[in-house]
Write a protein that holds these residues in place. Structure first.
Motif, PDB file in Angstrom:
ATOM      1  N   LYS A 178      15.110   1.665  -8.607  1.00 39.75           N
ATOM      2  CA  LYS A 178      14.419   0.846  -9.592  1.00 39.75           C
ATOM      3  C   LYS A 178      13.690   1.710 -10.629  1.00 39.75           C
ATOM      4  CE  LYS A 178      10.607  -2.474  -9.961  1.00 39.75           C
ATOM      5  NZ  LYS A 178       9.528  -3.179  -9.211  1.00 39.75           N
ATOM      6  N   CYS A 179      13.083   2.800 -10.159  1.00 41.67           N
ATOM      7  CA  CYS A 179      12.247   3.632 -11.051  1.00 41.67           C
ATOM      8  C   CYS A 179      13.044   4.666 -11.827  1.00 41.67           C
ATOM      9  CB  CYS A 179      11.169   4.358 -10.238  1.00 41.67           C
ATOM     10  SG  CYS A 179       9.992   3.280  -9.402  1.00 41.67           S
ATOM     11  N   LEU A 180      14.244   5.005 -11.350  1.00 46.70           N
ATOM     12  CA  LEU A 180      14.974   6.135 -11.911  1.00 46.70           C
ATOM     13  C   LEU A 180      15.237   6.021 -13.413  1.00 46.70           C
ATOM     14  CD1 LEU A 180      16.018   8.842 -11.020  1.00 46.70           C
ATOM     15  CD2 LEU A 180      18.228   7.788 -10.510  1.00 46.70           C
ATOM     16  N   PRO A 181      15.649   4.859 -13.949  1.00 43.15           N
ATOM     17  CA  PRO A 181      15.875   4.789 -15.410  1.00 43.15           C
ATOM     18  C   PRO A 181      14.630   5.146 -16.222  1.00 43.15           C
ATOM     19  CG  PRO A 181      16.873   2.892 -14.320  1.00 43.15           C
ATOM     20  CD  PRO A 181      16.061   3.610 -13.281  1.00 43.15           C
ATOM     21  N   GLU A 219     -18.120   5.340   1.867  1.00 47.34           N
ATOM     22  CA  GLU A 219     -17.140   4.245   1.814  1.00 47.34           C
ATOM     23  C   GLU A 219     -16.558   4.116   0.407  1.00 47.34           C
ATOM     24  OE1 GLU A 219     -16.795  -0.606   2.540  1.00 47.34           O
ATOM     25  OE2 GLU A 219     -18.710   0.418   2.803  1.00 47.34           O
ATOM     26  N   GLU A 220     -17.425   4.163  -0.590  1.00 41.70           N
ATOM     27  CA  GLU A 220     -16.962   4.077  -1.979  1.00 41.70           C
ATOM     28  C   GLU A 220     -16.044   5.247  -2.331  1.00 41.70           C
ATOM     29  OE1 GLU A 220     -18.853   4.178  -6.527  1.00 41.70           O
ATOM     30  OE2 GLU A 220     -20.165   4.107  -4.776  1.00 41.70           O
ATOM     31  N   ILE A 221     -16.412   6.450  -1.844  1.00 45.63           N
ATOM     32  CA  ILE A 221     -15.613   7.646  -2.139  1.00 45.63           C
ATOM     33  C   ILE A 221     -14.223   7.537  -1.537  1.00 45.63           C
ATOM     34  CG2 ILE A 221     -15.407  10.115  -1.644  1.00 45.63           C
ATOM     35  CD1 ILE A 221     -18.452  10.293  -1.949  1.00 45.63           C
ATOM     36  N   THR A 222     -14.145   7.149  -0.258  1.00 45.92           N
ATOM     37  CA  THR A 222     -12.828   7.072   0.398  1.00 45.92           C
ATOM     38  C   THR A 222     -11.995   5.924  -0.155  1.00 45.92           C
ATOM     39  OG1 THR A 222     -13.935   5.841   2.202  1.00 45.92           O
ATOM     40  CG2 THR A 222     -13.560   8.195   2.532  1.00 45.92           C
ATOM     41  N   LEU A 223     -12.632   4.814  -0.504  1.00 44.90           N
ATOM     42  CA  LEU A 223     -11.888   3.709  -1.115  1.00 44.90           C
ATOM     43  C   LEU A 223     -11.332   4.108  -2.478  1.00 44.90           C
ATOM     44  CD1 LEU A 223     -13.988   0.511  -0.268  1.00 44.90           C
ATOM     45  CD2 LEU A 223     -11.571   0.856   0.233  1.00 44.90           C
ATOM     46  N   ASN A 224     -12.158   4.761  -3.293  1.00 46.46           N
ATOM     47  CA  ASN A 224     -11.703   5.195  -4.626  1.00 46.46           C
ATOM     48  C   ASN A 224     -10.594   6.228  -4.528  1.00 46.46           C
ATOM     49  OD1 ASN A 224     -13.453   3.494  -5.988  1.00 46.46           O
ATOM     50  ND2 ASN A 224     -15.051   5.034  -6.212  1.00 46.46           N
ATOM     51  N   MET A 225     -10.673   7.092  -3.510  1.00 52.26           N
ATOM     52  CA  MET A 225      -9.619   8.082  -3.323  1.00 52.26           C
ATOM     53  C   MET A 225      -8.292   7.400  -3.005  1.00 52.26           C
ATOM     54  SD  MET A 225      -9.474  11.293  -0.644  1.00 52.26           S
ATOM     55  CE  MET A 225     -11.213  11.621  -0.894  1.00 52.26           C
ATOM     56  N   CYS A 226      -8.343   6.422  -2.105  1.00 46.08           N
ATOM     57  CA  CYS A 226      -7.131   5.658  -1.772  1.00 46.08           C
ATOM     58  C   CYS A 226      -6.607   4.917  -3.002  1.00 46.08           C
ATOM     59  CB  CYS A 226      -7.427   4.653  -0.652  1.00 46.08           C
ATOM     60  SG  CYS A 226      -7.779   5.419   0.944  1.00 46.08           S
ATOM     61  N   LYS A 227      -7.528   4.358  -3.772  1.00 49.21           N
ATOM     62  CA  LYS A 227      -7.126   3.616  -4.965  1.00 49.21           C
ATOM     63  C   LYS A 227      -6.453   4.541  -5.970  1.00 49.21           C
ATOM     64  CE  LYS A 227     -10.085   0.626  -6.379  1.00 49.21           C
ATOM     65  NZ  LYS A 227     -11.295  -0.004  -6.988  1.00 49.21           N
ATOM     66  N   ARG A 228      -7.016   5.735  -6.160  1.00 50.05           N
ATOM     67  CA  ARG A 228      -6.476   6.672  -7.140  1.00 50.05           C
ATOM     68  C   ARG A 228      -5.053   7.100  -6.777  1.00 50.05           C
ATOM     69  NH1 ARG A 228     -10.607   9.402  -7.298  1.00 50.05           N
ATOM     70  NH2 ARG A 228     -10.150  11.139  -5.912  1.00 50.05           N
ATOM     71  N   TYR A 229      -4.804   7.277  -5.485  1.00 46.29           N
ATOM     72  CA  TYR A 229      -3.469   7.706  -5.060  1.00 46.29           C
ATOM     73  C   TYR A 229      -2.473   6.549  -5.015  1.00 46.29           C
ATOM     74  CZ  TYR A 229      -4.523  12.554  -3.772  1.00 46.29           C
ATOM     75  OH  TYR A 229      -4.826  13.888  -3.820  1.00 46.29           O
ATOM     76  N   CYS A 230      -2.949   5.341  -4.777  1.00 43.58           N
ATOM     77  CA  CYS A 230      -2.032   4.216  -4.531  1.00 43.58           C
ATOM     78  C   CYS A 230      -1.835   3.283  -5.718  1.00 43.58           C
ATOM     79  CB  CYS A 230      -2.519   3.391  -3.333  1.00 43.58           C
ATOM     80  SG  CYS A 230      -2.523   4.293  -1.781  1.00 43.58           S
ATOM     81  N   GLU A 231      -2.627   3.439  -6.791  1.00 44.97           N
ATOM     82  CA  GLU A 231      -2.529   2.484  -7.886  1.00 44.97           C
ATOM     83  C   GLU A 231      -1.267   2.660  -8.725  1.00 44.97           C
ATOM     84  OE1 GLU A 231      -5.995   2.979 -10.211  1.00 44.97           O
ATOM     85  OE2 GLU A 231      -5.609   5.083 -10.719  1.00 44.97           O
ATOM     86  N   ASP A 232      -0.655   3.841  -8.659  1.00 42.00           N
ATOM     87  CA  ASP A 232       0.592   4.064  -9.395  1.00 42.00           C
ATOM     88  C   ASP A 232       1.687   3.164  -8.829  1.00 42.00           C
ATOM     89  OD1 ASP A 232       2.651   5.142 -10.946  1.00 42.00           O
ATOM     90  OD2 ASP A 232       3.129   6.599  -9.381  1.00 42.00           O
ATOM     91  N   GLU A 233       2.397   2.473  -9.695  1.00 42.33           N
ATOM     92  CA  GLU A 233       3.417   1.518  -9.262  1.00 42.33           C
ATOM     93  C   GLU A 233       4.633   2.185  -8.635  1.00 42.33           C
ATOM     94  OE1 GLU A 233       4.388  -1.128 -12.433  1.00 42.33           O
ATOM     95  OE2 GLU A 233       2.409  -2.098 -12.416  1.00 42.33           O
TER      96      GLU A 233
END
Length: 613
Positions: A296-299, A157-171
């Protein structure tokens, strides 16, 4: 969707895809969509609906065991869809059953065949007339308990949650949070994670799957209408293919038509806005949100590309041109590098402006002094405590110690007059003790100069580590040689102060009478007078000596160690180079640096091309 808006969206998405084709995503994070959800939430079926193709692995338990970076490219012509894996770029897949098999093969190759989950992604690009222009990452489902007889660890559970967090934390990543309608969304870990990573809800879209299998008398209308757990971008309800549909090999395109019929005819969703129901609505929502997100991100992306291009150019300048083949040119190259080193060393020690080192950030403005200013700071600290007005060197002597000094050296002189030998007895040990602090300052400056020298050498000779050690040793010997000369001069100076007592100091010569202890009472102890006079003479002479040494020792160190090193370094190194054929034979770039040079050149060209777009 209006054609003008659609064209603008395609241009934006195509621009980001062009940046990906150029390899920019290896250096700069680009907008994308990540699919997160609990295990068996229907993520894979949802992706197939979006793509309009049946190509993802099926099975019991955990199926998605490596992230799938899926790039969808919409083609205008009604051609047969095709796919290419990054890991097998030479092979073009038109049979999507083979695509499914290849995903299984690539998964097993890294994660094994016993259901283990790994973060290394599989990268797949699909060209199809039925898919939108999107880049989507399908992440392994959040798994609570490891499967029996599998390689999944207990903390899955910790591994899959951290994996999701690592991919999704970028704004710059849009979170597509997939949840089954059959479960209370307030219990969904995927939704909780999305709200943690995106507390303002600016980049999270909720997707409610399995609406068609909800129990009698229940529906997902409140969730879809954003009345339970509010998301700024809202929720979309979809009907995926059922397990029976998959067994019966119902085509995805037929399932999409069945989905439209379902929402159009089910009375529970008759009053729900059609723009939050169905895969088509989801695709339009994703495309619109991605388009707005890119705008929004392009500049900032353009700014980062400019910065990266400048960094690559700077590193290329540092690495220099290609290594010459001719021996004469190699000699000239080494001499030029030595010139760069000695100029850099001298400029650093002299505190001169260097355009190659002129980029100063706010953090760097707060750092300590460097170069000659740092050395002068060390000089200022030499004997600083002894120069204080309140410091008296004879505080270390008791009156009886001074009396003993007088008794030991009275000889045949008239009692009551201080002996010169008594004065020497008291002052010489204190002067001798000044050698160690002077040597400490000398060592500090030597170490500091060597450190600066080595830093500049490593920078100048980055390309030639095989030569660096030898040249570093040569330069260190120059500094060591000058250190030894400076140390001898410093010791000689202090020896002279110990062995030849003399001063022309006007204060000392004009205040001799005040050195005698004065007593108003009629009874005067001769011993006290003698002790006080000796004490005062030693203190005053010591202050004169300290004042002189605080001026002279920095001058000797500054001249013999600092200035002479800077003056001699280039000439000595040139001479050593002429005598050492070994250096020129060792002058070969390591393969790693050749690769870096090539990579930087390629990266610089990419960044400059991107800047022109």
């Amino acid at each position: 969707m209006k054609s003008g808006l659609w064209d603008n969206m395609r241009k934006m998405v195509t621009l980001i895809d062009d940046l990906r084709d150029c390899g920019v995503q290896d250096y700069i994070k680009l907008p994308r969509i990540c699919v997160v959800g609990m295990q068996s939430a229907g993520k894979s079926s949802l992706l197939e609906n979006i793509c309009g193709l049946d190509f993802l692995p099926r099975g019991d338990g955990v199926v998605t065991r490596r992230p799938l970076k899926l790039r969808l490219v919409h083609i205008q012509e009604r051609l047969q869809p095709w796919a290419i894996f990054k890991e097998v770029p030479e092979k073009k897949f038109t049979d999507f059953t083979k695509v499914r098999e290849e995903i299984d093969r690539l998964t097993d190759a890294k994660a094994g065949q016993k259901k283990n989950i790994l973060p290394d992604p599989i990268e797949l690009t699909i060209w199809s007339p039925d898919c939108p222009d999107l880049t989507i990452i399908d992440l392994p489902g959040i798994t609570l308990i490891p499967l029996r007889d599998s390689d999944q660890p207990d903390n899955i559970e910790e591994i899959t949650l951290n994996m999701c967090k690592r991919y999704c934390e970028d704004e710059r990543t849009i979170i597509l949070c997939v949840m089954p309608a059959s479960q209370d969304i307030t219990t969904q870990r995927s939704l909780k994670l999305a709200r943690q990573l995106d507390p303002d809800g600016m980049r999270t879209i909720g997707v409610i799957t399995k609406i068609d299998i909800m129990g009698e008398g229940s529906d997902a209308s409140k969730v879809l209408l954003n009345e339970e757990v509010k998301l700024r971008l809202g929720y979309i309800g979809v009907k995926n293919r059922s397990q029976q549909d998959i067994i019966n090999k119902v085509p995805v395109q037929k399932a999409l038509r069945q989905e439209e019929d379902y929402f159009a005819n089910d009375p529970r969703y008759a009053g729900i806005p059609q723009d939050i129901l169905g895969t088509r609505a989801l695709t339009e929502k994703l495309t619109t949100v991605l388009y707005q997100h890119i705008r929004k991100c392009l500049p900032d992306i353009i700014k980062e590309i400019d910065t990266k291009a400048d960094e690559c150019e700077d590193k290329l300048k540092l690495l220099g041109t290609e290594l010459p083949r001719d021996q004469k040119d190699k000699v000239q190259l080494v001499f030029n590098l030595l010139q760069d080193y000695t100029d850099g060393f001298k400029n650093t020690m002299d505190g001169k402006y260097d355009k190659n080192e002129a980029t100063i950030t706010d953090e760097e403005k707060k750092i300590e002094l460097t170069g000659g200013a740092k050395i002068k700071q060390m000089f200022n600290e030499l004997y600083q405590e002894y120069a204080d007005e309140k410091y008296h060197v004879t505080d270390c002597y008791l009156d009886k110690d001074i009396e003993l000094a007088d008794q030991l050296h009275q000889g045949d002189s008239i009692p009551g007059f201080p002996s010169f030998d008594s004065f020497l007895y008291l002052i010489v040990p204190q002067v001798q003790a000044l050698i160690r602090p002077a040597q400490d300052v000398l060592d500090q400056i030597f170490q500091y100069m060597d450190e600066i020298s080595q830093q500049i050498l490593r920078k100048v000779f980055t390309r030639f580590p095989s030569v660096l050690d030898e040249i570093s040793e040569m330069s260190r010997k120059v500094i060591e040689s000058q250190r030894a000369k400076a140390e001898q001069v410093v010791i000689n100076q202090i020896d002279a102060e110990m062995n030849y007592i003399y001063t022309n100091d006007e204060e000392y010569l004009t205040t001799k009478a005040d050195l005698v202890f004065k007593q108003n009472t009629k009874t005067v102890d001769p011993k006290k007078i003698l002790v006080r006079e000796l004490r005062n003479r030693v203190d005053l002479y010591y202050k004169i000596l300290i004042r002189n040494l605080r001026d002279s020792i920095p001058k000797y160190i500054g001249y013999y160690l600092v200035k002479q090193t800077l003056d001699k370094m280039q000439l000595v190194l040139y001479d050593q180079m002429n005598k050492s054929d070994n250096v020129f034979q060792m002058l070969e770039e390591v393969n790693t640096l050749l690769f870096i040079n090539s990579s930087l050149s390629t990266s610089s060209k990419k960044d400059n091309n991107n800047k022109k777009r």
